[in-house]
Design a protein around this motif. Sequence first.
Motif, mmCIF file in Angstrom:
data_model
loop_
_atom_site.group_PDB
_atom_site.id
_atom_site.type_symbol
_atom_site.label_atom_id
_atom_site.label_comp_id
_atom_site.label_asym_id
_atom_site.label_seq_id
_atom_site.Cartn_x
_atom_site.Cartn_y
_atom_site.Cartn_z
ATOM 1 N N GLN A 95 44.906 71.189 39.142
ATOM 2 C CA GLN A 95 44.060 70.264 39.510
ATOM 3 C C GLN A 95 44.258 68.746 38.953
ATOM 4 O O GLN A 95 44.533 68.690 37.660
ATOM 5 N N VAL A 96 44.457 67.798 39.893
ATOM 6 C CA VAL A 96 44.708 66.711 39.434
ATOM 7 C C VAL A 96 43.526 65.609 39.677
ATOM 8 O O VAL A 96 43.037 65.522 40.570
ATOM 9 N N LEU A 97 43.155 64.975 38.483
ATOM 10 C CA LEU A 97 41.872 64.283 38.486
ATOM 11 C C LEU A 97 42.201 62.694 38.230
ATOM 12 O O LEU A 97 43.057 62.312 37.430
ATOM 13 N N TYR A 98 41.588 61.973 39.219
ATOM 14 C CA TYR A 98 41.815 60.454 39.270
ATOM 15 C C TYR A 98 40.481 59.976 39.013
ATOM 16 O O TYR A 98 39.518 60.108 39.797
ATOM 17 N N ALA A 99 39.912 59.262 38.011
ATOM 18 C CA ALA A 99 38.765 58.643 37.843
ATOM 19 C C ALA A 99 39.044 57.175 38.208
ATOM 20 O O ALA A 99 39.455 56.422 37.062
ATOM 21 N N GLU A 100 38.315 56.898 39.374
ATOM 22 C CA GLU A 100 38.412 55.436 39.752
ATOM 23 C C GLU A 100 37.102 54.893 39.481
ATOM 24 O O GLU A 100 36.010 55.593 39.211
ATOM 25 N N PRO A 101 36.968 53.617 39.241
ATOM 26 C CA PRO A 101 35.722 52.853 38.842
ATOM 27 C C PRO A 101 34.640 53.295 39.987
ATOM 28 O O PRO A 101 34.810 53.073 41.183
ATOM 29 N N GLY A 102 33.386 53.910 39.508
ATOM 30 C CA GLY A 102 32.474 54.379 40.481
ATOM 31 C C GLY A 102 32.543 55.644 41.223
ATOM 32 O O GLY A 102 32.025 55.978 42.024
ATOM 33 N N ALA A 103 33.948 56.306 41.149
ATOM 34 C CA ALA A 103 34.100 57.483 42.079
ATOM 35 C C ALA A 103 35.164 58.223 41.244
ATOM 36 O O ALA A 103 36.004 57.690 40.314
ATOM 37 N N LYS A 104 35.194 59.411 41.647
ATOM 38 C CA LYS A 104 36.151 60.548 41.025
ATOM 39 C C LYS A 104 36.879 60.998 42.096
ATOM 40 O O LYS A 104 36.232 61.432 43.310
ATOM 41 N N GLU A 105 38.221 61.363 42.062
ATOM 42 C CA GLU A 105 39.013 62.103 43.048
ATOM 43 C C GLU A 105 39.346 63.110 42.340
ATOM 44 O O GLU A 105 40.401 63.213 41.466
ATOM 45 N N LEU A 106 39.370 64.526 42.971
ATOM 46 C CA LEU A 106 39.899 65.640 42.288
ATOM 47 C C LEU A 106 40.865 66.381 43.601
ATOM 48 O O LEU A 106 40.496 66.414 44.795
ATOM 49 N N TYR A 107 42.230 66.393 43.301
ATOM 50 C CA TYR A 107 43.037 66.886 44.041
ATOM 51 C C TYR A 107 43.483 68.413 43.677
ATOM 52 O O TYR A 107 43.776 68.577 42.417
ATOM 53 N N PHE A 108 43.324 69.536 44.724
ATOM 54 C CA PHE A 108 43.824 70.942 44.395
ATOM 55 C C PHE A 108 44.848 71.213 44.937
ATOM 56 O O PHE A 108 45.221 71.186 46.156
ATOM 57 N N PHE A 109 45.726 71.648 43.976
ATOM 58 C CA PHE A 109 47.245 72.120 44.616
ATOM 59 C C PHE A 109 47.381 73.598 44.376
ATOM 60 O O PHE A 109 47.133 74.171 43.328
ATOM 61 N N VAL A 110 48.086 74.248 45.389
ATOM 62 C CA VAL A 110 48.563 75.546 45.210
ATOM 63 C C VAL A 110 49.814 75.747 45.749
ATOM 64 O O VAL A 110 50.406 75.266 46.513
ATOM 65 N N ASN A 111 50.817 76.164 44.735
ATOM 66 C CA ASN A 111 52.194 76.329 44.751
ATOM 67 C C ASN A 111 52.884 75.116 45.164
ATOM 68 O O ASN A 111 53.592 74.983 45.995
ATOM 69 N N ASN A 112 52.373 74.047 44.585
ATOM 70 C CA ASN A 112 53.057 72.739 44.687
ATOM 71 C C ASN A 112 52.687 72.144 46.170
ATOM 72 O O ASN A 112 53.457 71.123 46.615
ATOM 73 N N ARG A 113 51.672 72.392 46.611
ATOM 74 C CA ARG A 113 51.331 71.728 48.148
ATOM 75 C C ARG A 113 49.594 71.481 47.876
ATOM 76 O O ARG A 113 48.920 72.079 47.469
ATOM 77 N N LEU A 114 49.316 70.235 48.523
ATOM 78 C CA LEU A 114 48.025 69.887 48.317
ATOM 79 C C LEU A 114 47.248 70.805 49.379
ATOM 80 O O LEU A 114 47.508 70.762 50.407
ATOM 81 N N ASP A 115 46.142 71.076 48.568
ATOM 82 C CA ASP A 115 45.423 72.192 49.383
ATOM 83 C C ASP A 115 44.127 71.544 50.105
ATOM 84 O O ASP A 115 43.572 71.482 51.005
ATOM 85 N N ARG A 116 43.286 70.801 48.917
ATOM 86 C CA ARG A 116 42.147 70.127 49.367
ATOM 87 C C ARG A 116 42.005 68.982 48.555
ATOM 88 O O ARG A 116 42.353 69.033 47.340
#
Length: 120
Positions: A95-116
């Motif tokens: 799980q990779v989190l980017y906390a942007e001003p006013g928003a958060k983006e969470l990227y979910f990877f399974v076996n080194n491939r972006l899932d959602r």
Amino acid sequence: MSLLPNAVIAAVAALGLGACVGSEAPVRPVAVTAPPAPPAFAGPVLAADGACTEPAPTAATAIEPGIGECDLVRLKGKAPTDVLVGAGRSGREVQVLYAEPGAKELYFFVNNRLDRIVKS
């Protein structure tokens, strides 16, 4: 008290149980197999500190399902706020989190491939 009713009940019960046993299919052994191994993944991956283990390839041009973990960091142009690395039923899960001003983006990877992607 008469023994006839008890004898009749016992006979009916014996016939009923015999019918159940005789009508069942024979028991067949079932082969137990181990669960399949998680799919392998290729390419550089993110460490818990957000750094790539190797230089990121330049194949990905957009953030979309299927890109690698390091491709995301390269496309974002900055290190992630937080990275959680673990192992799940499907293999490597990140799980990779980017906390942007006013928003958060969470990227979910399974076996080194972006899932959602989850944006809030």
